[in-house]
Design an enzyme around this catalytic site. Structure first.
Site, PDB file in Angstrom:
ATOM      1  N   GLU A 118      -5.511  -8.538  -0.329  1.00 33.61           N
ATOM      2  CA  GLU A 118      -6.294  -8.097   0.798  1.00 33.61           C
ATOM      3  C   GLU A 118      -7.696  -7.901   0.640  1.00 33.61           C
ATOM      4  OE1 GLU A 118      -4.613  -5.067   3.479  1.00 33.61           O
ATOM      5  OE2 GLU A 118      -2.652  -5.699   3.368  1.00 33.61           O
ATOM      6  N   GLU A 166       0.915  -1.311   0.137  1.00 33.02           N
ATOM      7  CA  GLU A 166       0.091   0.125  -0.024  1.00 33.02           C
ATOM      8  C   GLU A 166       0.789   1.263  -0.066  1.00 33.02           C
ATOM      9  OE1 GLU A 166      -3.034  -0.300   2.845  1.00 33.02           O
ATOM     10  OE2 GLU A 166      -4.130  -1.893   2.061  1.00 33.02           O
TER      11      GLU A 166
END
Length: 486
Positions: A295, A176
């Site tokens: 995720e 991320e």
């Protein structure tokens, strides 16, 4: 009273979307909250084995059957240095863990993770720190895990009790990095250059590894999908997958719209699949990059993310209900319908932290989302079939009129078996569903399972662990059976 016409699902084993990758049914563990400590790993527990693993958790994970497990993070990854988690436990450093404001003991590290994967028969997927970490550290991690003896990092592995290489094939290039919350956050071009150079070092150590590039951390990010395009253009020839992340929720308590979120999931995949096609064409490349949804889960109720500088604090221990399980089931349906481009997916996370398994010192419970995942992991094999679904519609505020039925199917020619996964989105009345085979019909239907209830908010708890269960349903009769089994 108006009676709805039945839904119809047309099935033909010759109409194939693509091969289903077993890695679509993966999981994720991170040094966050009680996922690792007091979750999979709890050496002080009377329920732990001689290696420190909770035997009841291992049994539940075997039933869940994750085929690949991503580790060590998550936001944790961007401040983690892998050498902290190898070597004698007594010599591993205790550190302030900044992502979740917790204390990290490093009692669980790479060797323990590999042992867990081997016990579960799961592929390990390791991440390298591209926040505070360096490209040298990333390359050294591959050497440590995969190189034969005779060099410093491989010999360090041997000294730490593993004479044979771990053979870790799947690796993530950070986590991320588009997010301002991330330790070491960079813009897309800066990240891409660092990821490219790390990828070169890592593949020089082991050309057989497969690398996942950080995509956007959510489709709601202001830089989505431009981040993905920029990162791909810089790194295309060096990576094999692009990651996507998303967490679903029902914050508005709008169950009708919540149960139609599969439309959003598919639009997310469509946008990134288009980005992959564009970059491949622009680069004039013969190399292909696929998607890794590494995720994904429901998360919106428990927002506790700061640990108060404690070991294994209780963080985001979401309690899942029936409607959450139905959304998870539809997400998995989407995975089958887009298996042509989506090859890896990791449920975040596996234990305690937004997880299908919730523990306390004397045992555990299976949350509602446990059951759809276990069914797909067990039965979705072979090819994904391109179904034709005819269904009555229902009204939603977020997406307009949507079909009451969401469905996917698989057929495994080698086993001569198929499976059909059907989600009824309606809340007010049952619906008849007719399955109509266009090619060979099955000789018999061998098993029917159901996760259902009258209350979309129903949950399992330690006091009542069996409110939501996987139930066997009667097998319907077949007309004119001529083919394999279902």
């Amino acid at each position: 009273m108006t009676t709805r016409p039945p839904a119809r699902i047309f099935i033909d084993e010759e109409r194939v979307i693509g091969r289903i990758s077993p890695l679509l049914f993966g999981g994720f563990i991170e040094h966050m909250g009680r996922c690792v400590y007091q979750g999979v790993f709890d050496p002080g527990s009377p329920l732990a084995d001689d290696q420190g693993f909770r035997t009841d958790v291992l049994a539940a994970l075997r039933e869940l059957n994750p085929r690949i497990i991503r580790y060590p993070g998550g936001n944790f990854l961007s401040g983690y240095h892998w050498r902290d988690g190898v070597g004698p436990v007594a010599q591993r450093p205790r550190r302030r863990e900044l992502a979740w404001q917790s204390i990290e003991t490093n009692r669980f590290g790479t060797h323990e993770f590999i042992a867990l994967c081997r016990m579960l028969g799961a592929e390990p997927m390791l991440g390298v720190n591209l926040g505070t970490g360096t490209i040298e550290e990333a390359g050294a991690y591959v050497e440590y895990c995969n190189a034969p003896t005779g060099t410093i990092e491989a010999d360090r592995r041997v000294a730490n009790g593993a004479p044979e290489p771990f053979g870790v094939r799947y690796w993530c290039l950070g986590n991320e990095m588009d997010g301002p919350w991330q330790i070491g956050h960079m813009d897309a071009h800066a990240y891409a250059v660092k990821a490219r150079e790390a990828a070169k070092l890592m593949k020089w150590h082991d050309p057989s590894i497969r690398l996942t590039l950080c995509g956007s951390s959510s489709s709601g990010m202001p830089t989505y999908p431009e981040w993905d395009r920029i990162a791909l253009e810089v790194c295309w020839e060096y990576v094999d997958y692009l990651s996507l992340h998303f967490y679903a929720g029902n914050r508005d308590d709008d169950t009708d719209s919540y149960l139609a979120l599969a439309r959003q999931f598919e639009e997310h995949l469509d946008a990134l699949a288009g980005t992959l096609r564009y970059v491949k064409a622009k680069m004039r490349s013969r190399h292909s990059v696929y998607l890794s949804w590494d995720e994904w889960n429901v998360w919106y109720k428990d927002q506790t993310t700061q640990g108060g500088w404690r070991e294994a604090p209780h963080l985001i221990e979401e309690v899942y209900n029936l409607e959450d399980a139905l959304v998870v089931a539809q997400w998995l349906n989407v995975f089958l319908r887009r298996c042509d481009v989506l090859k890896i997916a990791c449920l975040a996370q596996l234990v305690n932290v937004i997880a299908p398994i919730l523990t306390r010192s004397d045992g555990l419970i299976h949350q509602s989302i446990f059951y759809p995942f276990a069914l797909f992991s067990r039965y979705a094999t072979g090819d994904s079939l391109d179904l034709l679904v005819r269904s009555p519609l229902y009204a939603t505020r977020a997406f307009g009129d949507q079909p009451l039925i969401d469905a996917a199917a698989s057929y495994d020619a080698e086993r001569g078996k198929g499976a059909i996964f059907v989600v009824h989105r309606g809340q007010h009345a049952p619906l008849t569903v007719n399955l109509e085979w266009q090619g060979r019909s099955p000789r018999q239907i061998t098993e029917v399972y159901q996760v259902a209830g009258d209350d979309p908010k129903a949950v399992n708890s330690f006091e009542r662990p069996d409110v939501m269960l996987l139930a066997c349903a009667p097998c319907p009769a077949l007309r004119s059976p001529t083919g394999g089994s279902a």
